[in-house]
Design a protein around this motif. Structure first.
Motif, PDB file in Angstrom:
ATOM      1  N   TRP A  13      64.342 -12.951 -53.302  1.00 26.15           N
ATOM      2  CA  TRP A  13      63.185 -12.114 -52.494  1.00 26.15           C
ATOM      3  C   TRP A  13      64.391 -10.902 -51.567  1.00 26.15           C
ATOM      4  CZ3 TRP A  13      60.946 -12.079 -47.712  1.00 26.15           C
ATOM      5  CH2 TRP A  13      61.389 -11.471 -46.698  1.00 26.15           C
ATOM      6  N   SER A  14      66.257 -11.346 -51.576  1.00 26.50           N
ATOM      7  CA  SER A  14      67.338 -10.144 -51.771  1.00 26.50           C
ATOM      8  C   SER A  14      66.950  -9.614 -52.698  1.00 26.50           C
ATOM      9  CB  SER A  14      68.303 -11.522 -51.369  1.00 26.50           C
ATOM     10  OG  SER A  14      67.845 -12.646 -50.651  1.00 26.50           O
ATOM     11  N   SER A  15      66.574  -9.821 -54.164  1.00 29.81           N
ATOM     12  CA  SER A  15      66.662  -9.309 -55.113  1.00 29.81           C
ATOM     13  C   SER A  15      65.638  -7.190 -54.880  1.00 29.81           C
ATOM     14  CB  SER A  15      66.164 -10.032 -56.625  1.00 29.81           C
ATOM     15  OG  SER A  15      67.282 -10.296 -56.815  1.00 29.81           O
ATOM     16  N   THR A  16      64.283  -7.830 -54.443  1.00 28.68           N
ATOM     17  CA  THR A  16      62.912  -6.874 -54.104  1.00 28.68           C
ATOM     18  C   THR A  16      63.626  -5.892 -53.588  1.00 28.68           C
ATOM     19  OG1 THR A  16      62.032  -8.304 -53.346  1.00 28.68           O
ATOM     20  CG2 THR A  16      61.695  -8.468 -54.567  1.00 28.68           C
ATOM     21  N   ARG A  17      63.166  -4.610 -53.728  1.00 28.60           N
ATOM     22  CA  ARG A  17      63.152  -3.428 -52.933  1.00 28.60           C
ATOM     23  C   ARG A  17      62.318  -3.551 -51.493  1.00 28.60           C
ATOM     24  NH1 ARG A  17      58.702  -1.396 -51.918  1.00 28.60           N
ATOM     25  NH2 ARG A  17      57.173  -1.552 -53.722  1.00 28.60           N
ATOM     26  N   ARG A  18      63.332  -3.001 -50.592  1.00 27.11           N
ATOM     27  CA  ARG A  18      61.983  -2.963 -49.144  1.00 27.11           C
ATOM     28  C   ARG A  18      60.682  -2.788 -49.573  1.00 27.11           C
ATOM     29  NH1 ARG A  18      64.364   0.950 -44.240  1.00 27.11           N
ATOM     30  NH2 ARG A  18      62.935  -1.384 -42.717  1.00 27.11           N
ATOM     31  N   GLY A  19      60.006  -3.663 -49.042  1.00 23.55           N
ATOM     32  CA  GLY A  19      58.470  -3.458 -48.766  1.00 23.55           C
ATOM     33  C   GLY A  19      58.333  -4.104 -50.678  1.00 23.55           C
ATOM     34  N   GLY A  20      59.225  -4.834 -51.451  1.00 24.85           N
ATOM     35  CA  GLY A  20      58.959  -5.745 -52.092  1.00 24.85           C
ATOM     36  C   GLY A  20      58.320  -6.922 -52.261  1.00 24.85           C
ATOM     37  N   THR A  21      58.086  -7.881 -53.441  1.00 25.63           N
ATOM     38  CA  THR A  21      57.269  -8.690 -53.571  1.00 25.63           C
ATOM     39  C   THR A  21      58.308  -9.810 -54.507  1.00 25.63           C
ATOM     40  OG1 THR A  21      55.116  -7.572 -53.112  1.00 25.63           O
ATOM     41  CG2 THR A  21      55.440  -9.910 -54.261  1.00 25.63           C
ATOM     42  N   ALA A  22      58.509 -11.089 -53.582  1.00 27.42           N
ATOM     43  CA  ALA A  22      59.004 -11.808 -54.153  1.00 27.42           C
ATOM     44  C   ALA A  22      57.939 -13.245 -54.630  1.00 27.42           C
ATOM     45  CB  ALA A  22      60.134 -13.126 -53.713  1.00 27.42           C
ATOM     46  N   THR A  23      57.971 -13.863 -55.697  1.00 26.93           N
ATOM     47  CA  THR A  23      56.272 -14.462 -55.805  1.00 26.93           C
ATOM     48  C   THR A  23      57.321 -15.708 -56.774  1.00 26.93           C
ATOM     49  OG1 THR A  23      55.086 -13.135 -57.227  1.00 26.93           O
ATOM     50  CG2 THR A  23      54.511 -15.124 -57.360  1.00 26.93           C
ATOM     51  N   VAL A  24      57.045 -16.877 -55.891  1.00 29.22           N
ATOM     52  CA  VAL A  24      57.443 -18.118 -55.887  1.00 29.22           C
ATOM     53  C   VAL A  24      56.588 -18.886 -57.290  1.00 29.22           C
ATOM     54  CG1 VAL A  24      57.792 -20.119 -55.316  1.00 29.22           C
ATOM     55  CG2 VAL A  24      58.851 -18.089 -54.187  1.00 29.22           C
ATOM     56  N   VAL A  25      57.420 -19.291 -58.390  1.00 30.62           N
ATOM     57  CA  VAL A  25      56.513 -19.980 -59.108  1.00 30.62           C
ATOM     58  C   VAL A  25      57.008 -21.372 -60.164  1.00 30.62           C
ATOM     59  CG1 VAL A  25      55.262 -19.958 -61.827  1.00 30.62           C
ATOM     60  CG2 VAL A  25      55.991 -17.957 -60.840  1.00 30.62           C
ATOM     61  N   GLY A  26      58.362 -21.362 -59.322  1.00 33.29           N
ATOM     62  CA  GLY A  26      58.753 -23.004 -59.408  1.00 33.29           C
ATOM     63  C   GLY A  26      58.281 -23.287 -58.960  1.00 33.29           C
ATOM     64  N   LEU A  27      58.224 -25.271 -58.945  1.00 40.26           N
ATOM     65  CA  LEU A  27      57.925 -26.213 -58.620  1.00 40.26           C
ATOM     66  C   LEU A  27      59.148 -27.154 -57.838  1.00 40.26           C
ATOM     67  CD1 LEU A  27      54.508 -27.826 -59.204  1.00 40.26           C
ATOM     68  CD2 LEU A  27      54.810 -26.915 -57.472  1.00 40.26           C
ATOM     69  N   GLY A  28      60.008 -27.153 -56.766  1.00 40.67           N
ATOM     70  CA  GLY A  28      60.836 -27.496 -56.184  1.00 40.67           C
ATOM     71  C   GLY A  28      60.721 -28.756 -55.816  1.00 40.67           C
ATOM     72  N   SER A  29      61.617 -28.910 -54.787  1.00 35.64           N
ATOM     73  CA  SER A  29      61.963 -30.155 -53.599  1.00 35.64           C
ATOM     74  C   SER A  29      61.586 -29.946 -52.703  1.00 35.64           C
ATOM     75  CB  SER A  29      63.371 -30.780 -54.066  1.00 35.64           C
ATOM     76  OG  SER A  29      63.760 -31.857 -52.996  1.00 35.64           O
ATOM     77  N   ALA A  30      60.945 -30.802 -51.905  1.00 34.72           N
ATOM     78  CA  ALA A  30      60.393 -30.621 -50.311  1.00 34.72           C
ATOM     79  C   ALA A  30      61.936 -30.897 -49.244  1.00 34.72           C
ATOM     80  CB  ALA A  30      59.466 -31.635 -49.694  1.00 34.72           C
ATOM     81  N   GLN A  31      62.728 -30.945 -50.094  1.00 32.70           N
ATOM     82  CA  GLN A  31      64.365 -31.675 -49.365  1.00 32.70           C
ATOM     83  C   GLN A  31      65.429 -30.288 -49.672  1.00 32.70           C
ATOM     84  OE1 GLN A  31      63.099 -34.094 -50.754  1.00 32.70           O
ATOM     85  NE2 GLN A  31      62.612 -34.889 -48.873  1.00 32.70           N
ATOM     86  N   ASP A  32      64.233 -29.158 -50.636  1.00 30.43           N
ATOM     87  CA  ASP A  32      65.649 -27.741 -50.763  1.00 30.43           C
ATOM     88  C   ASP A  32      65.020 -26.698 -50.194  1.00 30.43           C
ATOM     89  OD1 ASP A  32      67.025 -26.158 -51.674  1.00 30.43           O
ATOM     90  OD2 ASP A  32      66.244 -26.199 -53.834  1.00 30.43           O
ATOM     91  N   PRO A  33      65.769 -26.519 -48.747  1.00 26.06           N
ATOM     92  CA  PRO A  33      65.147 -25.411 -47.769  1.00 26.06           C
ATOM     93  C   PRO A  33      65.577 -24.024 -48.346  1.00 26.06           C
ATOM     94  CG  PRO A  33      67.242 -26.794 -47.423  1.00 26.06           C
ATOM     95  CD  PRO A  33      66.824 -27.019 -48.209  1.00 26.06           C
ATOM     96  N   VAL A  34      64.517 -23.166 -47.545  1.00 25.07           N
ATOM     97  CA  VAL A  34      65.230 -21.752 -48.050  1.00 25.07           C
ATOM     98  C   VAL A  34      65.069 -21.469 -46.500  1.00 25.07           C
ATOM     99  CG1 VAL A  34      63.940 -20.014 -49.563  1.00 25.07           C
ATOM    100  CG2 VAL A  34      63.627 -21.880 -50.235  1.00 25.07           C
TER     101      VAL A  34
END
Length: 363
Positions: A263-284
């Protein structure tokens, strides 16, 4: 009888043993496996991050030859070469009717149904496919025909890593020519995403992974830069993209910290696409100001947002044209007894895809 790697306890060892496949019922297909990729999702099933009834035969990224079809099956015949689809759409639910077959409400119906027995005990198929076996029984809609001239060992990778990685770029992120892309995590999916970004015409492709051994492969597949993950990663990516940040970040790890970094690596107006399946106990977490101020988008991606029946033929066109290198994704090959070692390599971040090869004329 079929030879299979069976997991009987959560995070326990996989033992190679003979099991009895259930008869091929109406609407079902029996497939003799030629090869199966070992995916991080298999590890997530093994360690309990994703639910899986036990005992189970894991493996969902497979390809092989149809040996028998059940009553009513007309889509494939014995002798056909097929790639297994671990998320087959029903074509009738709300999601399928609205062009989102990758979210089908009934895709996992077969996962809670035993496909074999061992000493009288039901055995379940990982993600409904059970590809870590010399033969498996699946629904006909879980079989994607492929031409016989395509090597099945390479076609197996289409079943998950390549559909997911390339699909994340083309279907979920919708990368356009000239845009900049950062790919975080270079397993099989991430390396496929790099190829997808190159095929899409990205101008800069920044590969992010802690293993420097992956740099030559990443660059050979299209990466223009290679950087390790670190606290200043977003700033470094902004430096590499003219001070803006990437147009797209494709996160292929499934951890809160790497999703946040994407998320932080994208420009203003950019898009972060999350592919990895993580744990329900790991918040963002995000603060209330930055969401509106940066106007970035965060997009979830399931199975590359693909329809395998449509997208596999497209990927095969890229493969035949030399734009998609499947063989390069395979860094290790094993038989069934080597799957535990493949899990160990994945835990330590070594290599890309381990391929299980079966001793079969189909290979």
């Amino acid at each position: 009888m079929t030879l299979a790697a069976v997991m009987r306890t959560l995070d326990g060892p996989l033992t190679v043993e003979e099991i009895d496949l259930n008869p091929t019922g109406p609407g079902q297909v029996r497939v003799r496996l030629a090869a199966a990729g070992v995916c991080h999702s298999d590890l997530s099933l093994a360690n309990g991050t994703l639910r899986q009834p036990l005992p189970a035969v894991l493996g969902h990224e497979g390809a092989g030859v149809v040996t028998e079809v059940g009553e009513g099956v007309t889509s494939v015949r014995p002798g056909d070469h097929v790639v297994l689809n671990w998320s087959p759409p029903c074509r009738a639910c709300w999601f399928c009717d609205h062009g989102e077959p990758y979210l089908c409400a009934h895709a996992d119906d077969a996962r809670a149904v035993p496909f074999a027995t061992s000493a009288g005990t039901p055995v379940y198929a990982g993600l409904g496919t059970g590809a870590f076996a010399s033969e498996t029984v699946v629904g006909a809609h879980a079989c994607i025909p492929v031409p016989p001239d395509i090597p099945l060992a390479e076609a197996a990778l289409l079943g998950c890593a390549v559909l997911t990685g390339v699909g994340a770029v083309t279907n979920a992120a919708r990368v356009r020519p000239g845009e900049t892309v950062a790919v975080i995590g270079l397993g099989g999916v991430g390396l496929a995403a790099i190829q997808g970004a190159r095929i899409a015409g990205a101008s800069e492709i920044i590969a992010v992974d802690p293993s420097p051994a992956k740099e030559p492969l990443a660059r050979s597949l299209g990466a223009t830069h290679f950087v390790p993950p670190h606290a200043g990663l977003p700033k470094e990516i902004r430096t590499l993209t003219g001070g803006l940040g990437a147009d797209h970040a494709i996160e292929c790890v499934g951890r809160g910290e790497t999703i946040r970094a994407a998320w932080s690596s994208t420009r203003r107006g950019g898009t972060a696409t999350v592919v990895g399946l993580g744990s329900a106990q790991d918040p963002v977490t995000f603060n209330a100001l930055e969401v509106a101020f940066f106007a970035r988008r965060i997009v979830g991606c399931m199975y590359g947002n693909t329809d395998p029946a449509v997208d596999v033929p497209i990927l095969l066109e890229h493969y035949r044209a030399g734009r998609l290198n499947l063989a390069a994704l395979v860094t290790d090959e094993v038989d069934l007894s080597g799957i535990g070692e493949a899990f160990t390599r994945m835990r330590s971040g070594q290599g890309a895809r381990t391929l299980v090869r079966f001793q079969s004329p189909a290979a």
